[in-house]
Design an enzyme around this catalytic site. Sequence first.
Site, PDB file in Angstrom:
ATOM      1  N   ASP A 109      25.360 -37.108  -0.990  1.00  0.00           N
ATOM      2  CA  ASP A 109      25.458 -36.171  -2.120  1.00  0.00           C
ATOM      3  C   ASP A 109      26.261 -34.910  -1.830  1.00  0.00           C
ATOM      4  OD1 ASP A 109      23.793 -37.950  -3.426  1.00  0.00           O
ATOM      5  OD2 ASP A 109      21.962 -36.843  -2.937  1.00  0.00           O
TER       6      ASP A 109
ATOM      7  N   GLY B  74      15.930 -37.214   1.121  1.00  0.00           N
ATOM      8  CA  GLY B  74      15.869 -38.516   0.489  1.00  0.00           C
ATOM      9  C   GLY B  74      14.512 -39.171   0.669  1.00  0.00           C
TER      10      GLY B  74
ATOM     11  N   GLU C 219       0.818  -1.206   0.000  1.00  0.00           N
ATOM     12  CA  GLU C 219       0.000   0.000   0.000  1.00  0.00           C
ATOM     13  C   GLU C 219       0.858   1.266   0.000  1.00  0.00           C
ATOM     14  OE1 GLU C 219      -2.142  -2.983   2.795  1.00  0.00           O
ATOM     15  OE2 GLU C 219      -0.130  -2.622   2.003  1.00  0.00           O
TER      16      GLU C 219
END
Length: 363
Positions: free
Chosen positions: A222, A308, A66
């Site tokens: 990973d 996972g 606003e």
Amino acid sequence: MPMPSNKLQFKPMLSEDEGFMQRCLEIAKNGLGTTAPNPMVGAVIVYNGKIIGEGFTSPYGGPHAEVNAINSVTDKTLLKQATIYVTLEPCSHHGKTPPCADLIAKHGIPRVVIGLIDPHTKVAGKGIEKLKNAGSKVVTGCLEAECRAHHRRFLTFQEKKRPYIILKWAQTADRFIAPNKEERTKNPEPYWITNSYSRQLVHKWRSEEQSILVGTNTVLEDNPKLDVRLFTGKNPIRLVLDKKLKIGTDYHVLDGSIPTLVLTEVTDKKLQKDSIEYRLINFNENLLEQICTILHEENITSVFVEGGSQTLQTFIDSGVWDEARVFTGSTSFGNGISAPRLKGKIKTTKSIGGDTLNIYTND
């Protein structure tokens, strides 16, 4: 047997108010990924049927929609004859910025059209009350369903007292998310299931959410960075489940480059860094309830779960999730780690390069 109708089916046209509210929703999306924990609001100011100002919520700590809309109006005298449209009820309390309802009242805007009443306990109708007391005519519920969908992260946080939870994984055509451990040990190179376009899309998604969550095994297998490298945007807060603190400081998630919250059941003061926080939880009791409570306390309104299969299945089985974004690639592994099992309603299906993306909702 009745003959099929040849009549074309047309959607009803939007009213003038709905058309301007639709514009509010369009520009509000510009705040995705930057406004949290504030909602990404859009505001449009109209005089004589024409837009004279518009704005969306600035990055957290900055002006609200606003304020930006009012500031964009060149001739402020027109505000006393204008209508302001806003996707969410203007705030009525002092936070990092003054109340937007007070600013609208100060400029004497006579008509305010609101998409959705703010469920936040500090607002919840108080903004509307302020505006009415200042003499404004207030219209509520304009494109309410669309505004609810747009503000789903904020609403989930306020109404369910937990973040909005998005699950994501990629699976092969034969529904494996990774090769088995023996295969990965023998051939340690990355096993990409999806193409480069899908991977870039995932980084875009990361930039849109406040946090990203993985489990211990994903980190150990990973060593992900969990950052935004293939797209432009803000890195999400890292959330790591590490029950026994198996993750060493040589892993990317503990490099201190991005704010990180580690949820564990043990503590080790040697691991403390300025940008890494450790919180104790009991992994044997109501795990997701504890996670959601902590994230609510930390003011985290959305979580992108890239863990996972075990971590993802925990969310699925508990029913504590809102969206699931599942890629299916064209390759097959033959065997490996099975993809999570999901029952949900498919909202959309897209083809990306040769990959199929299904987006599910937990209705």
